[in-house]
Design a protein around this motif. Structure first.
Motif, PDB file in Angstrom:
ATOM      1  N   TYR A  72     -13.273 -68.836  24.554  1.00  0.00           N
ATOM      2  CA  TYR A  72     -14.160 -69.756  23.834  1.00  0.00           C
ATOM      3  C   TYR A  72     -14.584 -70.921  24.715  1.00  0.00           C
ATOM      4  O   TYR A  72     -15.572 -71.580  24.448  1.00  0.00           O
ATOM      5  CB  TYR A  72     -13.454 -70.295  22.587  1.00  0.00           C
ATOM      6  N   HIS A  73     -13.821 -71.187  25.759  1.00  0.00           N
ATOM      7  CA  HIS A  73     -14.036 -72.377  26.574  1.00  0.00           C
ATOM      8  C   HIS A  73     -14.646 -72.050  27.922  1.00  0.00           C
ATOM      9  O   HIS A  73     -14.830 -72.934  28.738  1.00  0.00           O
ATOM     10  CB  HIS A  73     -12.703 -73.073  26.806  1.00  0.00           C
ATOM     11  N   SER A 122     -19.562 -63.670  35.827  1.00  0.00           N
ATOM     12  CA  SER A 122     -19.843 -63.159  34.480  1.00  0.00           C
ATOM     13  C   SER A 122     -18.864 -63.652  33.427  1.00  0.00           C
ATOM     14  O   SER A 122     -18.938 -63.214  32.293  1.00  0.00           O
ATOM     15  CB  SER A 122     -19.789 -61.633  34.505  1.00  0.00           C
ATOM     16  N   GLY A 123     -17.966 -64.512  33.769  1.00  0.00           N
ATOM     17  CA  GLY A 123     -16.922 -64.905  32.810  1.00  0.00           C
ATOM     18  C   GLY A 123     -15.606 -64.206  33.079  1.00  0.00           C
ATOM     19  O   GLY A 123     -14.574 -64.647  32.590  1.00  0.00           O
ATOM     20  N   TRP A 127     -14.417 -62.906  29.260  1.00  0.00           N
ATOM     21  CA  TRP A 127     -15.744 -62.607  28.728  1.00  0.00           C
ATOM     22  C   TRP A 127     -15.716 -62.438  27.212  1.00  0.00           C
ATOM     23  O   TRP A 127     -16.677 -62.738  26.537  1.00  0.00           O
ATOM     24  CB  TRP A 127     -16.297 -61.345  29.382  1.00  0.00           C
ATOM     25  N   GLN A 128     -14.590 -62.001  26.634  1.00  0.00           N
ATOM     26  CA  GLN A 128     -14.553 -61.714  25.200  1.00  0.00           C
ATOM     27  C   GLN A 128     -13.988 -62.890  24.404  1.00  0.00           C
ATOM     28  O   GLN A 128     -14.598 -63.345  23.448  1.00  0.00           O
ATOM     29  CB  GLN A 128     -13.716 -60.460  24.959  1.00  0.00           C
ATOM     30  N   ALA A 185     -18.737 -76.943  33.350  1.00  0.00           N
ATOM     31  CA  ALA A 185     -20.111 -76.469  33.562  1.00  0.00           C
ATOM     32  C   ALA A 185     -21.083 -77.642  33.616  1.00  0.00           C
ATOM     33  O   ALA A 185     -21.998 -77.669  34.458  1.00  0.00           O
ATOM     34  CB  ALA A 185     -20.508 -75.510  32.446  1.00  0.00           C
ATOM     35  N   LEU A 225     -17.527 -70.557  30.558  1.00  0.00           N
ATOM     36  CA  LEU A 225     -18.931 -70.250  30.766  1.00  0.00           C
ATOM     37  C   LEU A 225     -19.046 -68.798  31.219  1.00  0.00           C
ATOM     38  O   LEU A 225     -18.379 -68.388  32.173  1.00  0.00           O
ATOM     39  CB  LEU A 225     -19.482 -71.197  31.834  1.00  0.00           C
ATOM     40  N   LYS A 226     -19.909 -68.018  30.558  1.00  0.00           N
ATOM     41  CA  LYS A 226     -20.003 -66.587  30.869  1.00  0.00           C
ATOM     42  C   LYS A 226     -20.977 -66.358  32.024  1.00  0.00           C
ATOM     43  O   LYS A 226     -22.041 -65.778  31.869  1.00  0.00           O
ATOM     44  CB  LYS A 226     -20.421 -65.803  29.628  1.00  0.00           C
ATOM     45  N   LEU A 230     -25.786 -69.247  34.204  1.00  0.00           N
ATOM     46  CA  LEU A 230     -26.347 -69.837  32.983  1.00  0.00           C
ATOM     47  C   LEU A 230     -26.691 -71.313  33.176  1.00  0.00           C
ATOM     48  O   LEU A 230     -27.467 -71.861  32.383  1.00  0.00           O
ATOM     49  CB  LEU A 230     -25.348 -69.695  31.827  1.00  0.00           C
ATOM     50  N   VAL A 231     -26.124 -71.972  34.177  1.00  0.00           N
ATOM     51  CA  VAL A 231     -26.422 -73.390  34.377  1.00  0.00           C
ATOM     52  C   VAL A 231     -27.064 -73.696  35.733  1.00  0.00           C
ATOM     53  O   VAL A 231     -27.792 -74.678  35.845  1.00  0.00           O
ATOM     54  CB  VAL A 231     -25.170 -74.285  34.186  1.00  0.00           C
ATOM     55  N   LEU A 261     -16.507 -74.665  30.069  1.00  0.00           N
ATOM     56  CA  LEU A 261     -17.699 -75.340  29.553  1.00  0.00           C
ATOM     57  C   LEU A 261     -17.664 -76.820  29.897  1.00  0.00           C
ATOM     58  O   LEU A 261     -18.688 -77.445  30.167  1.00  0.00           O
ATOM     59  CB  LEU A 261     -17.792 -75.138  28.040  1.00  0.00           C
TER      60      LEU A 261
END
Lengths: 164, 163
Positions: free
Chosen positions: A117-118, A108-109, A113-114, A83, A120-121, A125-126, A80
């Motif tokens: 926390y840090h 896709s991360g 993916w699960q 990102a 980007l999936k 998305l950006v 993130l």
């Protein structure tokens, strides 16, 4: 390069061609990519650029500045924190610009993916992604195919009639 | 020196610093109050001479339990090793910084602060080191909940269509 000539004269090296096709031919033949790597996929990207696979035979050449690059190869895990930087670098590239998302993480991360926390999936998305290259990491051949797919896409473009 | 001898040596100078550990534990447990003095002793004492901080690890034993920091020390002179553990409450836990004693600790303490929220008193530059500066929370705590958004970017995976 499949340039469908409108007319070609035997003498004086003159060809007649649609300007769209001519531009696409030039652009598809030189997809200079932005040289940065984020994780292990970058190693495969380097291998693809190195002499054994030699991406440069497709006209793809690494550039160190977003201002000079046409293609951004997002090679690796996009955190993130990164990102926000990736988005800024994409915005600094000159139009027309394309994005290749390389590897599971950027697609896709990936394995994060699960519980990542840090992470980007998915870099889509950006920034808008043109070609997704699957793999963890993809082999250089896969990246080469991704680049060829991008060249196909560029050749179908109509740059002068684009509404943007 | 063996662990028991090191324990005796530290206990002789700072008897209040040691916290009893379980039998067979391969580390020394300490209170945070005396840690700055004990660390200086470990570094400079003629018999101990722990001149290398190999690693500094934060840990969380779970919700309701304290947070901790483990220091792995090594002596290049005496060729012995020591692990020191210090535990502090989850909220407002403070440990004296040893960044001035072992320079290794400077970034390691920033990492423990970044991911566990343990404050190191006297640290020269206690900022987040890995996460962005505007991040909220301490992710390696076991009761951490990941945010829904970071700067407008959705964080949890969108699983629509495959779950």
């Amino acid at each position: 390069m499949a340039v469908s000539l409108v007319n070609r004269f035997e003498q004086d090296n003159i060809i007649v061609e649609q300007i769209d096709n001519l531009l696409n031919w030039a652009r598809a033949g030189s997809p200079w990519y932005f040289q940065f790597g984020l994780a292990c996929c970058a190693i495969e990207m380097m291998a693809a650029a190195a002499p054994r696979y030699d991406l440069e035979r497709f006209g793809a050449m690494p550039r160190s500045s977003p201002r000079q690059a046409d293609v951004m190869i997002v090679a690796g895990t996009v955190t993130l924190k990164m990102a926000t930087r990736v988005k800024r670098l994409y915005e600094q590239m000159a139009n027309p610009k394309y994005v290749i998302s390389m590897g599971s993480c950027a697609n896709s991360g990936g394995p994060y993916w699960q519980y990542g926390y840090h992470v980007l999936k998915g870099v889509d998305l950006v920034v808008p992604v043109d070609v997704y290259v699957p793999g963890c990491p993809p082999r250089p051949e896969a990246l080469m195919q991704g680049l060829l797919e991008l060249q196909k896409k560029i050749k179908e473009d109509t740059p002068l009639r684009r509404v943007s | 020196m063996e662990l028991a001898a090191i324990q005796t040596r530290v206990g002789a100078v700072h008897p209040d610093a040691l916290v009893p550990t379980d039998e067979g534990a391969a580390y020394l447990s300490m209170t945070p109050e005396h840690w700055a003095d004990v660390a200086q002793l470990l570094r400079s004492d003629e018999e101990l001479r722990f001149n290398v901080l190999m690693c500094l690890t934060g840990y969380d034993r779970g919700p309701g339990e304290p947070l901790g920091v483990a220091y792995n020390l090594h002596s290049m002179d005496k060729l012995h090793k020591l692990e020191v553990r210090i535990e502090v409450p989850r909220d407002g836990g403070k440990i004296p910084s040893v960044a001035q004693i072992w320079r290794t600790a400077e970034w390691h303490e920033r990492e423990a602060y970044d991911l566990f929220g343990i404050t190191f008193v006297g640290h020269p530059d206690l900022r987040r080191i890995l996460l962005p500066e505007d991040w909220e929370g301490y992710p390696l705590r076991k009761d951490y909940k990941e945010p829904d958004y970071y700067r407008g970017i959705p964080v949890p995976k969108d699983k629509r269509g495959w779950e």
